[in-house]
Write a protein that holds these residues in place. Structure first.
Motif, PDB file in Angstrom:
ATOM      1  N   LEU B 267       0.870  -1.172   0.000  1.00 58.21           N
ATOM      2  CA  LEU B 267       0.000   0.000   0.000  1.00 58.21           C
ATOM      3  C   LEU B 267       0.906   1.222   0.000  1.00 58.21           C
ATOM      4  O   LEU B 267       1.760   1.360   0.875  1.00 58.21           O
ATOM      5  N   SER B 268       0.737   2.060  -0.999  1.00 59.75           N
ATOM      6  CA  SER B 268       1.566   3.271  -0.979  1.00 59.75           C
ATOM      7  C   SER B 268       0.756   4.456  -1.460  1.00 59.75           C
ATOM      8  O   SER B 268      -0.209   4.312  -2.207  1.00 59.75           O
ATOM      9  N   PHE B 269       1.126   5.619  -0.929  1.00 61.76           N
ATOM     10  CA  PHE B 269       0.422   6.850  -1.270  1.00 61.76           C
ATOM     11  C   PHE B 269       1.447   7.875  -1.736  1.00 61.76           C
ATOM     12  O   PHE B 269       2.411   8.153  -1.031  1.00 61.76           O
ATOM     13  N   LYS B 270       1.243   8.388  -2.935  1.00 64.72           N
ATOM     14  CA  LYS B 270       2.169   9.337  -3.558  1.00 64.72           C
ATOM     15  C   LYS B 270       3.606   8.827  -3.487  1.00 64.72           C
ATOM     16  O   LYS B 270       4.521   9.538  -3.066  1.00 64.72           O
ATOM     17  N   GLY B 271       3.775   7.559  -3.811  1.00 66.62           N
ATOM     18  CA  GLY B 271       5.118   6.985  -3.877  1.00 66.62           C
ATOM     19  C   GLY B 271       5.714   6.598  -2.543  1.00 66.62           C
ATOM     20  O   GLY B 271       6.812   6.055  -2.477  1.00 66.62           O
ATOM     21  N   LYS B 272       4.988   6.858  -1.456  1.00 62.11           N
ATOM     22  CA  LYS B 272       5.537   6.517  -0.127  1.00 62.11           C
ATOM     23  C   LYS B 272       4.866   5.230   0.365  1.00 62.11           C
ATOM     24  O   LYS B 272       3.650   5.152   0.414  1.00 62.11           O
ATOM     25  N   LEU B 273       5.695   4.241   0.704  1.00 55.60           N
ATOM     26  CA  LEU B 273       5.146   2.970   1.177  1.00 55.60           C
ATOM     27  C   LEU B 273       4.523   3.172   2.562  1.00 55.60           C
ATOM     28  O   LEU B 273       5.160   3.676   3.481  1.00 55.60           O
TER      29      LEU B 273
END
Lengths: 117, 577
Positions: B267-273
């Motif tokens: 699960l990642s958001f804007k490239g951040k895990l």
């Protein structure tokens, strides 16, 4: 007889101090604020003044400044219920700073000491 | 059976409401009878394995054979699929070499007809007829078989489209369920709980676990789990996707005598895990059996990952905000506390002064009484004068204590409808004697004002403090003016009460300090009276102000909300509290 002026807005304190000092053989006068004290300084040739700090009309610090301006040689003993100002009294040009106490021996000793000079 | 009858029967089967496989079965039986052959089989293409798998057979014996699979392009069954044209072998024994190979279970037959099932776009499989004796096709029957093959292709295509659509609908509704569930809350623990719960449900997994990346350590920690997780899944992820790639990952691991299938999705958001979600052990619906996850499950989980990530991010941000708000609140409370401590220090210092003077007098005079007694009392002894002073000073001390308690204890306010005029009269009733002794005139100018909604006892105390203040300011001569009237302030009906004196007013330098505790210009009193009045009026949702005329006198004005406006006032109190 040496003349002492007690300046305090508290009537009971004035009563206590004056009775005690009269017993010691001084001539005692009373004032309830700084303004009255300055008036009496004009009229009487006082030898020593005991001055309270917190008073209405004119407080002790203001009165001390004016008294010393008029008569720098007269000893002024500050007598206050505030213990925390003791360190500052030298800068106010007073001769002694006494914390009010029901035991008046310290006050009487200071009076004796400054009248000798 | 005529060709038309046969075609109409096949159409009838195709349009019937029975299941897909039963339709094929019925067609196979019909064809085996119509063409008078011992066997009719339908093989379907497995594209991945590049082989034809026996799906349907008119012979129950043949149908019970598990997974008869023939490579594409091989023998009588495999060749027609590649050549896209039928093979018709009247008698294999009479055929010259090279003969096409015959699958083992069909070797008892000698005559074969194999037709590719397909349309112009796609080939789905092969329809095969077999007979021990020679099949003699009548004229036009080869064309008929081609038409039947196209009919079968349509049947299979429709079924596949239907299955695909059904799957999409299921997936979409699963996605909608996920979205609805996880977006209907923002509380972190609840979001985590719902994520594991719903992903397990839509993928039919027996258990699921969500690991989140800890902001401070950067390591995974278990955020939430669902179902009974195999031990090794708890210790470490069964399959761990690369931190860099967003690809989901599928694996199997043997445990407790059985293989456990799992899918793991980052699960990642804007490239951040942010975390990793794993589902384990797929259950065959309606049974207790386990099965493997299929690519569809993986695709579904992958599709859910995006919305889960954004829900998780929202919850994490909200959680962080809540923590910060909490920290801010604590800091604010600390600040207030330190300010309170500073104020307490100031009050204590002033209080020490207020108490020391009477104590010095009491103690000093007691010593004088003692020495007078020791000397032997004489006729003109001042002892009784000293005693009077002592009693007076003790009263002063008691009053300071009383006022201090009134000031420091945050009493609960008990509101009631009260009349300001009545309260003023009641306070005057108590103090009147003192005013009469002195030469002080009381001038009253009361209007017919609406009732107010206040704590009666407290407001009376505030009024009495203000009147006592006026009395002390005037000494033994003057005029006390009391006035009441109604007014509107900020569209709110109020009742005002004025208490004025002719005591010379408040010195300019003191005007900003009058409501501060212990501030006094008087010879008597602790300096708490105005401060208490101010506190009481504020606590009763009113306002206090002063109109000062130096050299003449001061007028204190109390304004209280009228009880007619009580409803709105109460609403605004609720909001403010």
């Amino acid at each position: 007889l040496e003349k002492i002026l007690i300046v305090d807005d508290d009537e009971s304190i004035r009563l206590l101090y004056s009775e005690e000092l009269r017993d010691e053989g001084y001539e005692v006068y009373e004032a309830s604020n700084g303004k009255e004290a300055l008036d009496m300084l004009e009229r009487l040739s006082l030898d020593l003044i005991i001055l309270d700090i917190r008073m209405p009309e004119m407080g002790g610090i203001e009165a001390l400044r004016l008294i010393k301006a008029k008569n720098p040689r007269i000893p002024v003993l500050l007598s206050s219920a505030y213990a925390e100002y003791k360190g500052d009294f030298a800068s106010w040009c007073s001769d002694e700073y006494l914390i009010k106490s029901s035991d008046l021996s310290e006050l009487k000793q200071a009076v004796k000491k400054h009248l000798k000079h | 059976m005529s060709s038309l009858t046969l075609l109409s029967k096949i159409t009838e089967i195709a349009q019937s409401t029975v299941e897909f496989e039963e339709k094929l079965q019925n067609v196979a039986i019909l064809l085996s009878r119509s063409f008078d052959c011992g066997l009719c089989n339908i093989f379907l293409l497995d594209k991945e394995k590049q082989s034809l798998v026996l799906k349907i057979s008119s012979s129950p014996k043949m149908a019970s054979r598990n997974s008869l699979s023939i490579p594409v392009g091989e023998g009588v069954i495999g060749i027609p699929l590649v050549d896209k044209k039928p093979i018709i072998i009247d008698d294999i024994r009479e055929m010259g070499d090279p003969k096409p190979s015959i699958p083992l279970p069909l070797q008892q037959f000698s005559s074969f007809i194999s037709i590719p099932i397909g349309d112009s776009d796609f080939t789905y499989g092969v329809l095969s007829l077999a007979r021990k004796n020679t099949i003699r096709l009548r004229r036009g029957q080869d064309r008929l078989l081609n038409i039947i093959s196209q009919e079968l292709a349509g049947l299979i295509r429709n079924f596949r489209v239907y299955t695909e659509a059904k799957k999409h609908i299921t997936e979409l509704s699963a996605l909608a369920d996920v979205a609805k569930s996880i977006s209907s809350t923002i509380e972190l623990d609840e979001v985590l709980r719902r994520i594991v719960h719903i992903t397990a449900r839509v993928t039919h997994a027996r258990s699921s676990i969500l690991r989140v990346v800890d902001g401070s350590t950067g390591k995974f920690r278990v955020g939430s789990k669902y179902g009974e997780l195999p031990d090794f899944c708890l210790k470490e992820p069964l399959c761990r996707p690369s931190r860099k790639s967003n690809q989901s990952y599928e694996c199997q691991r043997v445990a407790n005598g059985g293989a456990i299938s799992a899918i793991s999705v980052p699960l990642s958001f804007k490239g951040k895990l942010q975390g990793m979600l794993c589902v384990h052990d797929k259950q065959v619906s309606g049974t207790n059996k386990s099965t493997q996850f299929d690519p569809d499950d993986r695709a579904l989980l992958g599709a859910m990952a995006g919305m889960i990530s954004s829900a998780l991010e929202n919850a994490l941000v909200f959680n962080q905000m809540e923590k910060l708000t909490e920290e801010l609140k604590i800091t604010q409370e600390r600040l207030i506390e330190s300010e309170r401590m500073a104020a307490m220090g100031e009050i204590a210092s002033t209080l020490a002064h207020e108490i020391r003077n009477p104590l010095v007098a009491v103690g000093g005079l007691a010593r004088r009484i003692n020495s007078a007694i020791e000397k032997g009392l004489q006729g003109n002894s001042p002892v009784s004068k000293y005693l009077r002073v002592i009693v007076g000073e003790v009263e002063k001390l008691e009053k300071i204590l009383h006022e201090l308690l009134d000031f420091s204890v945050d009493k609960k306010v008990s509101y009631a409808r009260c009349h300001v005029n009545t309260m003023l009269e009641e306070v005057l009733g108590i103090l009147r004697g003192d005013f009469e002794k002195a030469d002080i005139k009381i001038v009253k100018e009361f209007s017919n004002v609406p009732p107010v909604y206040v704590d009666r006892r407290q407001i009376k105390l505030a009024i009495s403090n203000l009147i006592a203040n006026a009395r002390q300011a005037m000494g033994d001569r003057g005029t006390l003016s009391l006035k009441t009237y109604g007014l509107t302030e900020d569209e709110q009906p109020m009742v005002a009460c004025e208490i004025g004196d002719t005591g010379g007013g408040i010195p300019h330098e003191s005007i900003y300090n009058i409501f501060n505790p212990f501030y006094t210009t008087k010879v008597y009193g602790s300096g708490l009276g105005l401060s208490i009045a101010h506190k009481i009026v504020s606590r009763n949702h009113g306002k206090i102000s002063v109109r000062n005329e130096p050299g003449v006198g001061a007028t204190f004005i109390i304004k209280l909300p009228a009880s007619a406006a009580y409803k709105e006032v109460k609403e605004s109190w609720k909001k403010s509290s």
